[in-house]
Scaffold this motif. Sequence first.
Motif, short mmCIF file in Angstrom:
data_model
loop_
_atom_site.label_atom_id
_atom_site.label_comp_id
_atom_site.label_asym_id
_atom_site.label_seq_id
_atom_site.Cartn_x
_atom_site.Cartn_y
_atom_site.Cartn_z
N GLN A 55 78.73 55.17 53.67
CA GLN A 55 79.95 56.15 54.57
C GLN A 55 79.01 56.66 54.59
O GLN A 55 78.37 57.81 55.17
N SER A 59 75.70 59.23 56.53
CA SER A 59 76.30 60.42 56.39
C SER A 59 74.98 61.61 56.06
O SER A 59 74.37 61.95 56.87
N ARG A 82 75.96 60.17 66.88
CA ARG A 82 76.41 59.09 65.42
C ARG A 82 76.31 60.42 64.32
O ARG A 82 77.50 60.15 63.65
N LEU A 86 80.24 60.25 62.53
CA LEU A 86 80.25 60.76 60.81
C LEU A 86 80.67 62.06 60.35
O LEU A 86 81.42 62.14 59.45
#
Length: 123
Positions: A55, A59, A82, A86
């Motif tokens: 993640q 990111s 998106r 994030l």
Amino acid sequence: MGAWGTGIFEDDRTCDVQDDFNELLDRGQSIEEATALLLGGYLAEVEEFEDEERQAEESLVYIALAALQLRHRTLQESIRERTLALLNQGGDLSYWEEAKKEDYEQRKAVLEELKRKLMKGSL
């Protein structure tokens, strides 16, 4: 990931994305084409990481692309959405949890500022 500051392009991943993005633009790719090519490559690469690290790395890719698109005034809605998702999940702050509190707070402020810009849709 190596970071030398709290700014958007002050770590290895975002600098790599920025360099590759600029190179693709120099070769004649559009912003949309460059973004698609980079997403394909970088997201395949970060799939190999464990959940939290994946993640954070995803990111960083989206943060870089969103900032670059804002800079070029060509923010794609899919990138905006998106990246905001994030950032709402913490972005790459997990990488900053063991840093000095001041650095953590500075990075958090940088991400909040990007979030604000993305919500407005401009740099």
